[in-house]
Design a protein around this motif. Structure first.
Motif, PDB file in Angstrom:
ATOM      1  N   TRP A   1     -10.436  -2.879   0.881  1.00 52.12           N
ATOM      2  CA  TRP A   1      -9.720  -2.080   1.868  1.00 52.12           C
ATOM      3  C   TRP A   1     -10.401  -2.266   3.217  1.00 52.12           C
ATOM      4  O   TRP A   1     -11.633  -2.199   3.323  1.00 52.12           O
ATOM      5  CB  TRP A   1      -9.729  -0.607   1.489  1.00 52.12           C
ATOM      6  CG  TRP A   1      -8.894  -0.286   0.288  1.00 52.12           C
ATOM      7  CD1 TRP A   1      -9.306  -0.226  -1.004  1.00 52.12           C
ATOM      8  CD2 TRP A   1      -7.493   0.027   0.279  1.00 52.12           C
ATOM      9  NE1 TRP A   1      -8.249   0.088  -1.819  1.00 52.12           N
ATOM     10  CE2 TRP A   1      -7.124   0.250  -1.059  1.00 52.12           C
ATOM     11  CE3 TRP A   1      -6.518   0.131   1.274  1.00 52.12           C
ATOM     12  CZ2 TRP A   1      -5.822   0.582  -1.430  1.00 52.12           C
ATOM     13  CZ3 TRP A   1      -5.223   0.462   0.913  1.00 52.12           C
ATOM     14  CH2 TRP A   1      -4.881   0.683  -0.423  1.00 52.12           C
TER      15      TRP A   1
ATOM     16  N   CYS B   1      -4.869  -3.187   2.499  1.00 45.25           N
ATOM     17  CA  CYS B   1      -5.364  -3.739   1.254  1.00 45.25           C
ATOM     18  C   CYS B   1      -5.398  -5.259   1.391  1.00 45.25           C
ATOM     19  O   CYS B   1      -4.518  -5.853   2.031  1.00 45.25           O
ATOM     20  CB  CYS B   1      -4.414  -3.323   0.134  1.00 45.25           C
ATOM     21  SG  CYS B   1      -4.749  -4.045  -1.461  1.00 45.25           S
TER      22      CYS B   1
ATOM     23  N   GLU C   1       0.833  -1.201   0.000  1.00 46.37           N
ATOM     24  CA  GLU C   1       0.000   0.000   0.000  1.00 46.37           C
ATOM     25  C   GLU C   1       0.870   1.253   0.000  1.00 46.37           C
ATOM     26  O   GLU C   1       1.995   1.242   0.512  1.00 46.37           O
ATOM     27  CB  GLU C   1      -0.895   0.052   1.245  1.00 46.37           C
ATOM     28  CG  GLU C   1      -1.845  -1.109   1.417  1.00 46.37           C
ATOM     29  CD  GLU C   1      -1.327  -2.117   2.415  1.00 46.37           C
ATOM     30  OE1 GLU C   1      -2.141  -2.846   3.009  1.00 46.37           O
ATOM     31  OE2 GLU C   1      -0.094  -2.184   2.603  1.00 46.37           O
TER      32      GLU C   1
END
Length: 121
Positions: free
Chosen positions: A36, A96, A6
């Protein structure tokens, strides 16, 4: 080893915007759902947004609907989270994840290391 990386976190004032990016290394996730999640200090991991493998379907937590947008570019093997109108309560570490199209964090096998988002008043 498969990793999700990320980027894009940081410090922003309330009402501001940030865009998070997530790109895997080691393989492609173009056939996986992506999502997310976030985790604030002392709280559990919370679903924020998810997107199907082809981008046709998206879902959001009620707390971010109308403010956050998830998208993906499979040609670039990247998923994004555009965050607008940020609030102090959005402060958290954002993760993520790759897996099925699900809002349950237990369904996801692949995770990034997280990126800190801090919203100041």
């Amino acid at each position: 080893q498969v990793q999700l990386v990320e980027s894009g976190g940081g410090l922003v004032q309330a009402g501001g915007s940030l865009r998070l990016s997530c790109a895997p290394s080691g393989r492609t996730f173009s056939t996986h759902g992506m999502a997310w999640f976030r985790q604030a200090p002392g709280k559990g991991r919370e679903f924020v947004a998810g997107i199907s493998w082809n981008g046709d379907y998206t879902r959001y937590a009620d707390s971010v609907k109308g403010r956050f947008t998830i998208s993906r570019d499979n040609a670039k093997n990247t998923v994004y989270l555009q965050m607008n109108s940020l609030k102090r309560e959005d402060t958290a570490v954002y993760y993520c994840a790759a897996g099925p199209y699900s809002s349950n964090h237990l369904d996801y096998a692949y995770w990034g290391q997280g990126t800190q988002v801090t919203v100041s008043s």
